[in-house]
Design a protein around this motif. Structure first.
Motif, mmCIF file in Angstrom:
data_model
loop_
_atom_site.group_PDB
_atom_site.id
_atom_site.type_symbol
_atom_site.label_atom_id
_atom_site.label_comp_id
_atom_site.label_asym_id
_atom_site.label_seq_id
_atom_site.Cartn_x
_atom_site.Cartn_y
_atom_site.Cartn_z
ATOM 1 N N GLN A 1 0.763 -1.161 -0.287
ATOM 2 C CA GLN A 1 0.315 0.358 -0.029
ATOM 3 C C GLN A 1 1.033 1.294 0.238
ATOM 4 O O GLN A 1 2.028 1.476 0.857
ATOM 5 C CB GLN A 1 -0.559 -0.079 1.222
ATOM 6 C CG GLN A 1 -1.794 1.217 0.813
ATOM 7 C CD GLN A 1 -2.881 0.972 2.459
ATOM 8 O OE1 GLN A 1 -3.455 0.214 3.279
ATOM 9 N NE2 GLN A 1 -3.717 1.942 1.911
ATOM 10 N N GLY A 2 0.636 1.928 -1.216
ATOM 11 C CA GLY A 2 1.247 3.701 -1.368
ATOM 12 C C GLY A 2 2.392 3.434 -1.955
ATOM 13 O O GLY A 2 3.519 4.587 -1.879
ATOM 14 N N ASN A 3 2.321 2.374 -2.587
ATOM 15 C CA ASN A 3 3.868 2.197 -3.318
ATOM 16 C C ASN A 3 3.790 1.748 -4.609
ATOM 17 O O ASN A 3 2.239 1.327 -5.314
ATOM 18 C CB ASN A 3 4.859 1.127 -2.953
ATOM 19 C CG ASN A 3 5.685 1.181 -1.527
ATOM 20 O OD1 ASN A 3 5.463 2.100 -1.234
ATOM 21 N ND2 ASN A 3 6.136 -0.035 -0.907
ATOM 22 N N MET A 4 4.320 2.068 -5.512
ATOM 23 C CA MET A 4 4.134 1.780 -7.301
ATOM 24 C C MET A 4 4.263 0.431 -7.647
ATOM 25 O O MET A 4 5.484 -0.044 -6.665
ATOM 26 C CB MET A 4 4.206 2.348 -8.360
ATOM 27 C CG MET A 4 4.080 4.035 -7.845
ATOM 28 S SD MET A 4 2.320 4.249 -9.217
ATOM 29 C CE MET A 4 3.036 3.455 -10.589
ATOM 30 N N VAL A 5 3.622 -0.220 -8.500
ATOM 31 C CA VAL A 5 4.330 -2.008 -8.748
ATOM 32 C C VAL A 5 4.596 -2.177 -9.975
ATOM 33 O O VAL A 5 3.641 -1.447 -10.912
ATOM 34 C CB VAL A 5 3.342 -2.362 -7.825
ATOM 35 C CG1 VAL A 5 3.025 -2.180 -6.673
ATOM 36 C CG2 VAL A 5 2.108 -2.809 -8.406
#
Length: 886
Positions: free
Chosen positions: A85-89
């Motif tokens: 959550q909160g990160n680019m993937v």
């Protein structure tokens, strides 16, 4: 402007000809200056399944994936990955497997798409240097920085076979439609094939596409591979074993997707914004685009003969034809994040990872919006994340409930549905109702009970047909709303009877959008078929397939008010005929799809500032306005009785007085009219002024410290210091003029200039005194004719640097003078030499023979003394010290 160039054939060299073809489809990330970190991974994808049309898309703030059905443009499953959550993937997917990599942490997760269980995890280096690639049961982890390519099991992530080692800094890592993984090796200038096998990855053919150590980027096309050489500004395409090189007009930083669903390679030039394409014949075309140069302007791709350019800053997908003409602007609320492009099932998916929005585009260019955060699907039942814009979610969430004692909404089970209506038809009953209050928790479903059955429908569905009923038999139904807190009170329809005595259906419906966000509807009168008509009911259908009643009409036309619609959301309508008896016809065919629109929102982040480059001018900038269903065609900028129009987001207004405070307003214009104005205030330039604070000096330099008021010009103010016709420019607080004479008084002038005018201040100062002493030693005065007379007149002072010039006076040993400068190239004097009788004399011991003469402060005329008989105080015998040349 559109420019075109043609191709040229180049020689092909093939190495390691051991290829293996395996089918695959995969997403790719964007490459190019400043793009990897800003735009993240998964920026494009190849088709997963031509018949499937499904795509898992990521939402960063909520940390979850949503599966989007391309055929319906709606989400049907959500799956949370809270650790990311909160990160680019980056997401790579096939029909049965999915791999996800958290770019911030480097964690790779394998997910079984049948169960959504995480079957394995692996750690990689954090950041953009590692990417994933996958096809069917062949998966790869590509460490581009290290040049290592590992085949892994897509379920366990265990390595399969030995890794392949390439020189560090490889590029690409994308599969083509035939299942070949393509890599660029800039250190070797090669393009390399890699194939998965049960025993591990195998390197195939290698193609020389550049000299070693050039900047290479790859785009895998539908029919080949394109290699951008940013160093040489060329695009080399490989098709059917032939390499073709095309020169490009690269004028700024570029971004290129690593994969494209079409046959045309495209890239975005970010400054100035433009697009370059190279087609199957190697012909290149360059054209400008209307976007601004921002970090979130992404890589262009070609899809079905259209060029799509994602723009996260503007929240737009710019659409151009192959001739460079703008044909559409598709709104995609981005929440100030990037926009990602994917392809599956013959459709283009646009994902906004920082918002709950996705868009699906079909092969005709039609765009439909999909909500990734629907709560009425598997994995739902959670409040949606905050969106950057106010949107009407009443269809999914219901009305808000009552407030508690502290002013906050009470969270609890929903209320009862409103205005429940049942109309009997031929063997069926149609129910419609208004949304139940959600009481602080999003609605999850409606439950309909009756005829011995229970039906569950999505919260957006508020019109339901119940069929397979017996005409003439009485039925009763109840409708109950549910949310995460429980169920609301059931509401009963009362008795209702299906009948075959129904009026005729309306044959067609015309829908026309009206400015302001409304829709006008009209239809031909229905045949009552012996059942006198009471009224017509009107039903709205949205892109999710949700149905809701939006009113009724006694005649054959009606208007749907803007407050009953959502601007920018495509809808269609159908009309049902209702008889006096309450029986209802079949619904009419759907109207054409229309998109309600209203005037745009006011432009955001309005900013006005002094134009530092021009007198009487101000600069204005603003953010793109939300279009509200109709493209913003222009912005009107007004101030001081003048108005100018632009399709950009900046403007310069001029013609104002110096120092004038200007109030400016900007409105956005679309088909519905003007938005509310955004306003700002700025001052024009005022004429500058300068004051000298002090003057200091050395023997050869003069320094002025001064203060200026630039009148708002900032970096456009220029300052000049002048002393004795010598100038110094630059720093507008202190300047130094060098090359001056010592022991001299000077006038000092400082000038400041801006586009609004100039000002001058004057002062004065003196360079430091440099003294010197006359030296003439008479060791044997009685025997040396040069020592005849008195000490006061042994050395003559001349008008120039020789004894032939006029004599200004005379002096003798021990006399001191302030010096001004030195003049070389004059008469050569030997201070230590034989006299006329051949006797060696040292008149200035240690002094070399010299042609230098020293100008001294001696009366009002230029006066010089031989350096041979004159020493500079504090300096060596043969040094002129700080004296400048005359």
């Amino acid at each position: 402007m559109v420019t075109k160039t043609g191709p040229e054939k180049i020689n092909l060299r093939q190495l390691n000809t051991k290829g293996l073809a395996i089918a695959i489809i995969m997403p790719v990330i964007l490459v190019g200056a400043l793009v990897a970190t800003l735009l993240g991974a998964g920026a494009f994808s190849r088709d997963m399944d031509e018949d499937d049309g499904m795509m898992w898309l990521w939402t960063t703030p909520s940390g979850e994936m949503a599966r989007i059905n391309g055929l319906t443009a709606s989400a049907d499953t959500r799956h949370a990955m809270p650790d990311a959550q909160g990160n680019m993937v980056q997401i790579e997917q096939t029909d049965s497997h999915l791999m996800m990599r958290d770019i911030a942490t480097g964690k790779v997760s394998a997910i079984d798409l049948k169960t959504l269980a995480t079957t394995a995890t692996a750690e990689t280096a954090p950041g953009e240097g590692v990417r994933l690639a996958m096809h069917r049961d062949g998966a790869f982890i590509v460490d581009r920085l290290q040049g290592i390519v590992r085949q892994v099991d897509p379920t366990t992530l265990a390595e399969v076979g030995a890794p392949l080692q390439f020189p560090p800094g490889i590029t690409g890592g994308t599969f083509d439609e035939d299942g070949t993984l393509w890599l660029g090796v800039p250190r070797e200038g090669t393009l390399v094939e890699v194939a998965p096998r049960q025993s591990g990855a195998v390197a195939g053919e290698s193609y020389t596409v550049a000299a070693p150590a050039q900047d290479l980027s790859l785009t895998v096309l539908k029919d080949g591979v394109a290699v951008l050489n940013s160093t040489l500004k060329t695009m080399t395409t490989l098709r059917d074993g032939d390499l073709t090189s095309t020169p490009l007009e690269l004028v700024g930083p570029e971004k290129m997707a690593e994969s494209s669903p079409g046959t045309i390679a495209a890239l975005t030039v970010t400054n100035p914004p433009g697009v370059i394409t190279v087609d199957g014949q190697g012909d290149s075309q360059t054209f400008n685009i209307s976007a601004n140069d921002t970090p979130l302007l992404g890589a262009a791709v070609e899809f079905n003969q259209r060029i799509y350019v994602p723009d996260g800053t503007a929240g737009l997908l710019w659409v151009y034809n192959l001739d460079g003409q703008e044909i559409d602007r598709i709104e995609v609320p981005s929440n100030n994040g990037p926009l990602e492009l994917y392809s599956a099932g013959g459709m283009l998916f646009v994902n906004a990872p920082y918002s709950n929005t996705a868009v699906v585009i079909d092969d005709n260019g039609n765009a439909r919006r999909a909500d990734k955060a629907r709560d009425d699907i598997l994995g739902g039942d959670m409040p949606p994340i905050d969106e950057p814009e106010d949107e009407d979610n009443s269809g999914d969430e219901g009305e808000e409930g009552d407030e508690g004692a502290d002013g906050e909404p009470e969270i609890g089970p929903p209320g009862e549905v409103g205005s429940l209506v049942a109309n009997g038809g031929n063997g069926e009953v149609t129910l419609s109702w208004e949304a139940a209050p959600n009481n602080g928790s999003a609605l999850t479903k409606y439950e309909i009970e009756g005829n011995g059955e229970t039906r569950e429908v999505a919260p957006g569905q508020r019109v339901v047909d119940i069929s397979d009923l017996t005409n003439g038999e009485t039925y009763e139904f109840t409708v109950t709303a549910f949310n995460g807190e429980g169920s609301g009170p059931p509401v009963s329809t009362g008795p209702v009877m299906p009948s075959d005595e129904v009026p005729g259906a309306v044959s067609s419906v015309d829908a026309t959008v009206t400015p302001g966000g409304g829709v006008d509807l009209s239809w031909p009168e229905a045949d009552d078929q012996g059942n006198p008509i009471s009224h017509y009911t009107i039903e709205e259908v949205n892109t999710d397939g949700d149905r809701r009643s939006v009113g009724q009409a006694n005649g054959t036309s009606t208007s749907i008010a803007p407050e009953d619609l959502s601007v920018g959301e495509p809808v269609a309508f159908q009309v049902t005929t209702v008889a006096n008896s309450g029986s209802a016809s079949e619904p009419s065919p759907l109207s054409d799809t229309v998109t309600p629109f209203d005037v745009p929102d006011a432009p955001g982040n309005m900013y006005a500032e002094t134009d530092q480059t021009s007198s009487g001018s101000i600069n204005v900038s603003w953010d793109q306005a939300r279009a509200n269903g109709s493209v913003v065609t222009e912005y009107r900028v007004s101030a001081g009785g003048q108005t100018t129009s632009t399709d950009g987001t900046t403007a310069t207004l001029d013609g104002f007085a110096d120092g004038e405070q200007v109030e400016v307003q900007v409105v956005a214009v679309n088909e519905a009219g003007e938005s509310e104005p955004a306003t700002a205030t700025a001052n024009t330039l005022t004429p500058p002024s300068v004051v000298i604070d002090g003057v200091s000096a050395t023997a050869t330099t003069m320094t002025a410290s001064f203060s200026i008021d630039d009148g708002g010009a900032g970096g456009e103010a220029s300052c000049t210091m002048t002393v004795n016709n010598r100038n110094a420019n630059g720093n507008c607080s202190q300047l130094t003029v060098d090359g001056l004479n010592s022991s001299t008084n000077y006038d000092v002038q400082v000038r400041v200039a801006t586009p609004a005018g100039e000002d001058t201040a004057t002062g004065s100062g003196s360079t430091s005194n440099v003294g010197g002493t006359v030296v003439f030693v008479c060791s044997d005065p009685a025997d040396d004719t040069y020592c005849d007379g008195t000490d006061s007149d042994r050395i003559s002072i001349r008008a120039q640097n020789n004894h032939s010039s006029a004599q200004r006076g005379s002096t003798g040993p021990g006399q001191t003078f302030n010096t001004i400068c030195y003049w070389g190239g004059g008469e050569l004097i030997h201070p230590n030499n034989e006299d006329h009788r051949g006797i060696y004399r040292e008149y200035n011991p240690g002094k070399n023979s010299t042609d230098i003469w020293i100008r001294i402060d001696y009366g009002n005329n230029e006066s010089y003394i031989p350096f041979a008989y004159f020493d500079i105080n504090g300096e060596g015998k043969n040094s002129t010290g700080p004296l400048p040349a005359c």
